[in-house]
Write a protein that holds these residues in place. Structure first.
Motif, PDB file in Angstrom:
ATOM      1  N   LYS A  97       4.900 -17.516   2.795  1.00 40.51           N
ATOM      2  CA  LYS A  97       4.781 -16.240   2.272  1.00 40.51           C
ATOM      3  C   LYS A  97       4.979 -16.100   0.782  1.00 40.51           C
ATOM      4  CE  LYS A  97       5.232 -14.139   6.824  1.00 40.51           C
ATOM      5  NZ  LYS A  97       6.063 -12.918   7.429  1.00 40.51           N
ATOM      6  N   ARG A  98       3.927 -15.637   0.103  1.00 40.98           N
ATOM      7  CA  ARG A  98       4.380 -15.593  -1.482  1.00 40.98           C
ATOM      8  C   ARG A  98       4.601 -14.104  -1.751  1.00 40.98           C
ATOM      9  NH1 ARG A  98       0.921 -18.468  -5.089  1.00 40.98           N
ATOM     10  NH2 ARG A  98       2.605 -17.870  -6.456  1.00 40.98           N
ATOM     11  N   ASP A  99       5.228 -13.714  -2.832  1.00 43.69           N
ATOM     12  CA  ASP A  99       5.619 -12.427  -3.202  1.00 43.69           C
ATOM     13  C   ASP A  99       4.639 -11.887  -4.312  1.00 43.69           C
ATOM     14  OD1 ASP A  99       6.318 -13.986  -5.239  1.00 43.69           O
ATOM     15  OD2 ASP A  99       8.449 -13.030  -5.398  1.00 43.69           O
ATOM     16  N   MET A 103       4.233 -18.525 -10.792  1.00 45.37           N
ATOM     17  CA  MET A 103       4.928 -19.584 -10.438  1.00 45.37           C
ATOM     18  C   MET A 103       5.640 -20.224 -11.964  1.00 45.37           C
ATOM     19  SD  MET A 103       3.431 -21.396  -7.288  1.00 45.37           S
ATOM     20  CE  MET A 103       4.739 -22.643  -7.117  1.00 45.37           C
TER      21      MET A 103
END
Length: 104
Positions: A97-99, A103
């Protein structure tokens, strides 16, 4: 007479030195010959080394090392290591899961 005696002592010393070096040389040759005989005896009765499996059938060395490191870390931390899903398992791993942040 003193000179004759000194010459005899010198000759005896040279003879002993020569004899001693011959004995050491012969002893070394015998040890080498015995080692060769032992190797031949062991080689005749010993089974041939098996050939290693083709690279395609061997496990990936990097994955094996990484797995061992993870088990060691888990053991030191007192937790159970995560079990990697094997090919053929029915449940796929949950996606990360990414916010939404970049990056970089």
């Amino acid at each position: 007479m003193s000179i004759d005696l000194q010459k005899q002592i010198k000759d005896n010393s040279n003879d002993l030195s020569s004899y001693r070096s011959d004995i050491f040389r012969w002893s070394d040759e015998q040890e080498k010959a015995e080692a060769r005989r032992d190797r031949r005896r062991r080689g005749a009765g010993a089974a041939a080394m098996p050939t290693p499996a083709p690279k395609e059938l061997r496990p990936n060395e990097n994955e094996v090392v990484a797995d061992a490191a993870m088990r060691a870390i888990s053991s030191a931390a007192g937790t159970e290591p995560k079990v990697k899903a094997q090919a053929g398992d029915d449940q796929p791993e949950a996606p990360i899961k990414r916010d939404g942040q970049a990056m970089h």
